[in-house]
Design a protein around this motif. Structure first.
Motif, mmCIF file in Angstrom:
data_model
loop_
_atom_site.group_PDB
_atom_site.id
_atom_site.type_symbol
_atom_site.label_atom_id
_atom_site.label_comp_id
_atom_site.label_asym_id
_atom_site.label_seq_id
_atom_site.Cartn_x
_atom_site.Cartn_y
_atom_site.Cartn_z
ATOM 1 N N ALA A 150 -11.056 16.594 -9.644
ATOM 2 C CA ALA A 150 -11.680 15.640 -8.717
ATOM 3 C C ALA A 150 -10.857 14.351 -8.644
ATOM 4 O O ALA A 150 -10.667 13.788 -7.564
ATOM 5 N N ASP A 151 -10.357 13.910 -9.808
ATOM 6 C CA ASP A 151 -9.529 12.699 -9.820
ATOM 7 C C ASP A 151 -8.266 12.896 -8.985
ATOM 8 O O ASP A 151 -7.856 12.030 -8.218
ATOM 9 N N TYR A 152 -7.653 14.051 -9.194
ATOM 10 C CA TYR A 152 -6.439 14.365 -8.438
ATOM 11 C C TYR A 152 -6.735 14.398 -6.938
ATOM 12 O O TYR A 152 -6.013 13.825 -6.118
ATOM 13 N N LEU A 153 -7.841 15.047 -6.586
ATOM 14 C CA LEU A 153 -8.198 15.187 -5.176
ATOM 15 C C LEU A 153 -8.415 13.816 -4.536
ATOM 16 O O LEU A 153 -7.998 13.559 -3.413
ATOM 17 N N LYS A 196 0.833 -1.206 0.000
ATOM 18 C CA LYS A 196 0.000 0.000 0.000
ATOM 19 C C LYS A 196 0.864 1.251 0.000
ATOM 20 O O LYS A 196 0.544 2.240 -0.667
ATOM 21 N N LEU A 197 1.972 1.213 0.742
ATOM 22 C CA LEU A 197 2.880 2.369 0.734
ATOM 23 C C LEU A 197 3.410 2.620 -0.675
ATOM 24 O O LEU A 197 3.465 3.758 -1.150
ATOM 25 N N LEU A 198 3.786 1.545 -1.352
ATOM 26 C CA LEU A 198 4.306 1.676 -2.711
ATOM 27 C C LEU A 198 3.227 2.210 -3.646
ATOM 28 O O LEU A 198 3.444 3.164 -4.404
ATOM 29 N N ALA A 199 2.047 1.595 -3.570
ATOM 30 C CA ALA A 199 0.972 1.975 -4.484
ATOM 31 C C ALA A 199 0.542 3.429 -4.255
ATOM 32 O O ALA A 199 0.233 4.152 -5.203
ATOM 33 N N THR A 200 0.539 3.855 -3.008
ATOM 34 C CA THR A 200 0.145 5.234 -2.708
ATOM 35 C C THR A 200 1.139 6.228 -3.302
ATOM 36 O O THR A 200 0.767 7.224 -3.915
ATOM 37 N N ARG A 201 2.405 5.915 -3.127
ATOM 38 C CA ARG A 201 3.450 6.777 -3.672
ATOM 39 C C ARG A 201 3.321 6.874 -5.199
ATOM 40 O O ARG A 201 3.382 7.960 -5.778
ATOM 41 N N VAL A 202 3.113 5.712 -5.816
ATOM 42 C CA VAL A 202 2.999 5.656 -7.273
ATOM 43 C C VAL A 202 1.758 6.424 -7.735
ATOM 44 O O VAL A 202 1.807 7.216 -8.684
ATOM 45 N N GLU A 203 0.656 6.200 -7.052
ATOM 46 C CA GLU A 203 -0.597 6.831 -7.468
ATOM 47 C C GLU A 203 -0.555 8.350 -7.322
ATOM 48 O O GLU A 203 -0.964 9.088 -8.215
ATOM 49 N N GLN A 204 -0.063 8.820 -6.189
ATOM 50 C CA GLN A 204 -0.108 10.269 -5.966
ATOM 51 C C GLN A 204 0.812 10.996 -6.947
ATOM 52 O O GLN A 204 0.495 12.090 -7.403
ATOM 53 N N ASN A 205 1.925 10.345 -7.285
ATOM 54 C CA ASN A 205 2.793 10.942 -8.301
ATOM 55 C C ASN A 205 2.120 10.936 -9.672
ATOM 56 O O ASN A 205 2.155 11.935 -10.403
ATOM 57 N N LEU A 206 1.478 9.813 -10.002
ATOM 58 C CA LEU A 206 0.812 9.706 -11.301
ATOM 59 C C LEU A 206 -0.240 10.813 -11.467
ATOM 60 O O LEU A 206 -0.334 11.443 -12.521
ATOM 61 N N TYR A 207 -1.022 11.040 -10.415
ATOM 62 C CA TYR A 207 -2.081 12.049 -10.539
ATOM 63 C C TYR A 207 -1.535 13.474 -10.570
ATOM 64 O O TYR A 207 -2.179 14.363 -11.114
ATOM 65 N N ARG A 208 -0.365 13.686 -9.994
ATOM 66 C CA ARG A 208 0.253 15.015 -10.158
ATOM 67 C C ARG A 208 0.609 15.227 -11.628
ATOM 68 O O ARG A 208 0.467 16.315 -12.161
ATOM 69 N N VAL A 209 1.080 14.151 -12.252
ATOM 70 C CA VAL A 209 1.479 14.266 -13.661
ATOM 71 C C VAL A 209 0.246 14.445 -14.557
ATOM 72 O O VAL A 209 0.236 15.316 -15.436
ATOM 73 N N THR A 210 -0.796 13.641 -14.317
ATOM 74 C CA THR A 210 -1.974 13.778 -15.186
ATOM 75 C C THR A 210 -2.676 15.110 -14.939
ATOM 76 O O THR A 210 -3.319 15.645 -15.841
ATOM 77 N N ALA A 211 -2.531 15.646 -13.737
ATOM 78 C CA ALA A 211 -3.075 16.987 -13.484
ATOM 79 C C ALA A 211 -2.403 17.992 -14.418
ATOM 80 O O ALA A 211 -3.067 18.830 -15.041
ATOM 81 N N ASP A 212 -1.099 17.891 -14.546
ATOM 82 C CA ASP A 212 -0.389 18.824 -15.423
ATOM 83 C C ASP A 212 -0.671 18.536 -16.889
ATOM 84 O O ASP A 212 -0.669 19.433 -17.725
ATOM 85 N N LEU A 213 -0.905 17.257 -17.189
ATOM 86 C CA LEU A 213 -1.252 16.901 -18.562
ATOM 87 C C LEU A 213 -2.592 17.543 -18.959
ATOM 88 O O LEU A 213 -2.804 17.900 -20.115
ATOM 89 N N ALA A 214 -3.475 17.668 -17.974
ATOM 90 C CA ALA A 214 -4.779 18.284 -18.252
ATOM 91 C C ALA A 214 -4.616 19.769 -18.586
ATOM 92 O O ALA A 214 -5.513 20.382 -19.188
ATOM 93 N N GLY A 215 -3.487 20.348 -18.196
ATOM 94 C CA GLY A 215 -3.202 21.740 -18.556
ATOM 95 C C GLY A 215 -4.189 22.697 -17.934
ATOM 96 O O GLY A 215 -4.624 22.509 -16.792
ATOM 97 N N PRO A 216 -4.589 23.732 -18.690
ATOM 98 C CA PRO A 216 -5.481 24.749 -18.126
ATOM 99 C C PRO A 216 -6.796 24.159 -17.630
ATOM 100 O O PRO A 216 -7.380 24.664 -16.670
ATOM 101 N N SER A 217 -7.262 23.073 -18.255
ATOM 102 C CA SER A 217 -8.562 22.531 -17.865
ATOM 103 C C SER A 217 -8.528 21.918 -16.464
ATOM 104 O O SER A 217 -9.560 21.561 -15.906
ATOM 105 N N PHE A 218 -7.339 21.801 -15.898
ATOM 106 C CA PHE A 218 -7.251 21.304 -14.521
ATOM 107 C C PHE A 218 -7.892 22.312 -13.566
ATOM 108 O O PHE A 218 -8.490 21.938 -12.565
ATOM 109 N N THR A 219 -7.754 23.587 -13.888
ATOM 110 C CA THR A 219 -8.306 24.612 -12.992
ATOM 111 C C THR A 219 -9.520 25.327 -13.582
ATOM 112 O O THR A 219 -10.413 25.728 -12.846
ATOM 113 N N VAL A 220 -9.544 25.499 -14.907
ATOM 114 C CA VAL A 220 -10.674 26.188 -15.541
ATOM 115 C C VAL A 220 -11.448 25.173 -16.370
ATOM 116 O O VAL A 220 -10.871 24.550 -17.255
#
Lengths: 356, 376
Positions: free
Chosen positions: B344-347, B313-337
């Motif tokens: 919501a996915d990131y949260l 679980k420690l490994l998976a959590t680390r992997v997941e939270q990093n992945l969602y930081r990256v996909t948040a940035d991939l979403a670009g402006p639509s992440f905030t606007v």
């Protein structure tokens, strides 16, 4: 599916660990940067390495070897990393595998297997891949080596003196400008699959060396945390220290899973799949080993910053291993270009594939 | 060392692949709990998967499973991930607790409905006053003839709003030390005195609820195992809940990564070089996590400490939270606007280090039970 070492492999691990510990015992002689013991093994030590069959492990039988699996070889290499062995076993084994892949004469391979000829792999100046030319190439893990080969030309080069190198347990040496005359070898370029398999082999071994290095860093930090007393209690009873060590354990176990998979894949899958697995494992191991070795230095506190404590030896070996045959940025770059490139990035992916 | 499938596993894998080819398309968007409709879609997917025999495959055949080794659970997760399918229902931990501790009568009564996904279950563990300190729960189940009378409150109860049954951890022995006074009960959520109140998460998800018990009568026959065994059963469950394979974790992250890969390769989303490199790093993480989970499932029988789940679980959590930081940035402006999907996915990824035992609690477990460091 059977994802663990066999009984034979566990027994082999134990015998490798004993000899590796013996070989490493002579190393902790330096009391400062200026009187560190040489990484060059003496004749007696090198004979023991050869007699143990370590240099012959992977070579095929017709080349004087034992034809062992990549998993078997990584069992040995993890112990080399665990005990920070200075004798250039890993470099020799990788150079021998490269020569075998390029169909070097059995006589030469046999001499390497017996320890009679000492060879080191020639890498690019930045250590990220096998060298294509002698110019600016560096022989890695070359303590006591007599030669390095540039396979594309078959040229056999002598080696210059060791350069300053982060990893105190290994030597990096420049190739002599002119090949040793007249000993050029007739070699045959491997096909794509065999070339990819060679990459997978070498990356799997580096991953195993990193795994052993990080496991020993963690074990040493755990020993220290159990015995070092502050505020009237072992520091290992404090949550902040426990959390650091728990994170390290997670990284070690994940790296072990990656190492096992990559080593299995190097024999079991086709070259392309095997090298992708090995690239992934090496990228993960490279960043994880540095983190675990840094955590260990932290747990040792001031002691970890001294020359006498071995914490820095492991951190150094982790950093050097990380660079050799490509660090995480290199391999993730290749993955980015092959798997995460869009229409606008076309062309780059192919260029990178041929580069790697 | 052999990561490849034995012939029987290969057949199973091929069968699942074929089934997914024929049935996945109608369930592609079945992974949310934001509205009644999305819950309904998700349950339909779970029932389809269960109907085809791919839920609880490691449970005994007599109770709706297939009696297969644990590694088959990994195969299900890998194949769902490879097909970018929604995750399987997260019931493995509940099913194993019942299968391993309940008597025959109770198993026969409740397991088929659980494994067949006909009845939705929830898990009543956490309370307002007992989160990380789970043994401090105060909900009571007072023995009263051939029944228990339950009083108290549970919180963070996943799926409680649409659950038919609840696996309830409650205090039956008030005179014993706190770990030893707990028992595990199966509670029918339609019993008078059960009251549920939805909790809306910061991400908008409506998966969670509070559950109130006011003199709720539970038949004595619905006790799992024996009185006082509750803590042991709870720890057994958590070892499964923390194993990412059991919870469809690998599949979920594989799906997110595959989506990102498709977006970039097709040109739907433009990623600059640094972002593409971060995606590659996340791909390395997800791949290593998958290998690791496969290894831990293959060796679970030999995990004497039962703490391997915490490492995973420690490994998976680390992997997941990093992945969602990256996909948040991939979403670009639509992440905030724009629509709140990517945010919501990131949260939600931030919840991974909290539920099922926080990241900090997992590290304590690893440090003390696996590494043997002294308790402070």
């Amino acid at each position: 599916m059977d994802i663990q070492l066999s009984a034979e492999q566990r027994a082999f691990r134990e015998s490798c660990g004993k000899l590796a510990a013996d070989l490493a015992a002579r190393w902790h002689l330096g009391r400062g940067p200026h009187d560190v013991a040489s990484a060059v093994p003496d004749e007696a030590a090198w004979s023991r390495v050869a007699e143990a069959g370590w240099l012959a492990l992977r070579l095929r039988e017709e080349n004087g070897g034992a034809g062992a699996s990549v998993v078997d070889v990584t069992v040995l290499v993890e112990q080399l990393g665990y005990h920070a062995v200075a004798a250039p076993v890993l470099g020799t084994v990788i150079a021998a595998e490269q020569l075998q892949t390029w169909q070097a004469p059995p006589g030469l391979l046999q001499e390497i297997a017996e320890g009679a000829v000492r060879v080191a792999p020639a890498l690019d100046r930045d250590l990220t891949g096998f060298a294509g030319t002698a110019a600016e190439a560096l022989a890695w893990d070359a303590a006591g080596a007599e030669m390095a080969v540039i396979p594309t030309s078959g040229a056999v080069h002598g080696l210059g003196g060791p350069l300053p190198f982060t990893d105190l347990t290994r030597e990096v040496r420049p190739l002599d400008g002119r090949p040793v005359d007249p000993s050029s070898l007739t070699l045959t370029a491997p096909g794509d699959d065999a070339a990819a398999r060679l990459d997978a082999f070498a990356l799997s071994l580096l991953t195993a060396d990193l795994l052993g290095t990080m496991q020993s860093a963690l074990d040493a930090a755990l020993d220290h945390a159990r015995t070092r007393v502050q505020f009237g209690a072992p520091i290992g009873s404090f949550q902040a220290v426990q959390q650091l060590l728990a994170d390290s354990h997670v990284l070690v176990e994940a790296t072990r899973s990656a190492s096992y998979y990559a080593a299995w894949a190097a024999d079991a899958l086709d070259g392309r799949a095997a090298s992708r697995a090995a690239r992934t494992a090496k990228a993960f191991a490279s960043r994880s080993a540095v983190e675990v070795c840094e955590n260990a230095v932290q747990v040792f506190g001031g002691i970890g910053m001294t020359w006498e404590a071995p914490a820095h030896v492991r951190l150094r070996r982790a950093h050097a291993d990380r660079r050799v045959l490509g660090d995480e940025h290199h391999h993730q770059g290749v993955i980015a270009d092959t798997e995460f490139s869009g229409p606008a990035d076309a062309g780059r992916a192919e260029a990178d594939l041929s580069r790697s | 060392m052999d990561f490849s499938d034995a012939p029987a596993v290969a057949d199973f894998r091929a069968g699942l692949r074929a089934w997914l080819r024929d049935h996945l398309d109608e369930h592609r968007d079945a992974s949310g709990y934001e509205s009644a409709e999305s819950v309904e879609r998700t349950l339909r997917w779970h029932r389809a998967l269960a109907g085809a025999g791919y839920v609880g495959v490691s449970l005994p055949a007599a109770y709706g499973g297939r009696g297969l080794p644990d590694i088959y659970e990994a195969v299900v997760n890998e194949e769902l991930a490879a097909a970018a399918a929604p995750p399987p229902p997260p019931i493995g931990h509940i099913a194993h607790a019942i299968a391993d501790f309940a008597d025959e009568d109770l198993k026969a009564r409740v397991l088929p409905g659980l494994v067949g996904c006909e009845e939705v279950w929830c898990q009543g563990f956490s309370e307002p006053g007992a989160g990380s300190d789970l043994a401090g729960i105060s909900t009571t189940a007072t023995p009263d003839g051939d029944r228990f009378v339950v009083n108290g409150q549970k919180i963070w109860t996943s799926g409680a709003m649409w659950s038919r049954r609840c696996l309830l951890l409650a205090r039956t022995e008030t005179d014993l030390p706190r770990h030893r006074g707990l028992s595990m009960l199966v509670v029918d959520m339609e019993t008078p005195g059960v009251d549920r109140r939805e909790i809306v998460l910061a991400s908008g998800s409506r998966e969670f609820a509070e559950v109130f018990f006011d003199d709720v009568a539970v038949p004595a026959a619905d006790l799992i195992g024996e009185r006082g065994q509750g803590w042991r059963i709870a720890m057994h469950m958590l070892a499964y809940e923390r194993g990412p394979a059991d919870m469809g974790w690998v599949g979920r992250l594989g799906r997110v990564l595959a989506g990102a890969r498709d977006d970039v390769r097709s040109g739907r989303v433009t990623a600059d070089a640094p972002l593409r490199h971060r995606l590659a790093a996340a791909a390395v993480d997800v791949q290593v996590m998958q290998w690791h989970v496969t290894r831990s499932l293959a060796n679970r029988a030999a995990d004497s400490t039962g703490s391997g789940g915490s490492v995973d679980k420690l490994l998976a959590t680390r992997v997941e939270q990093n992945l969602y930081r990256v996909t948040a940035d991939l979403a670009g402006p639509s992440f905030t606007v724009g629509p709140s999907g990517p945010f919501a996915d990131y949260l939600w990824s931030r919840a991974q280090s909290i539920y099922g035992g926080t990241q900090q609690i997992q590290r304590q477990i690893v440090a003390q039970r696996v590494l043997g460091l002294p308790r402070g």
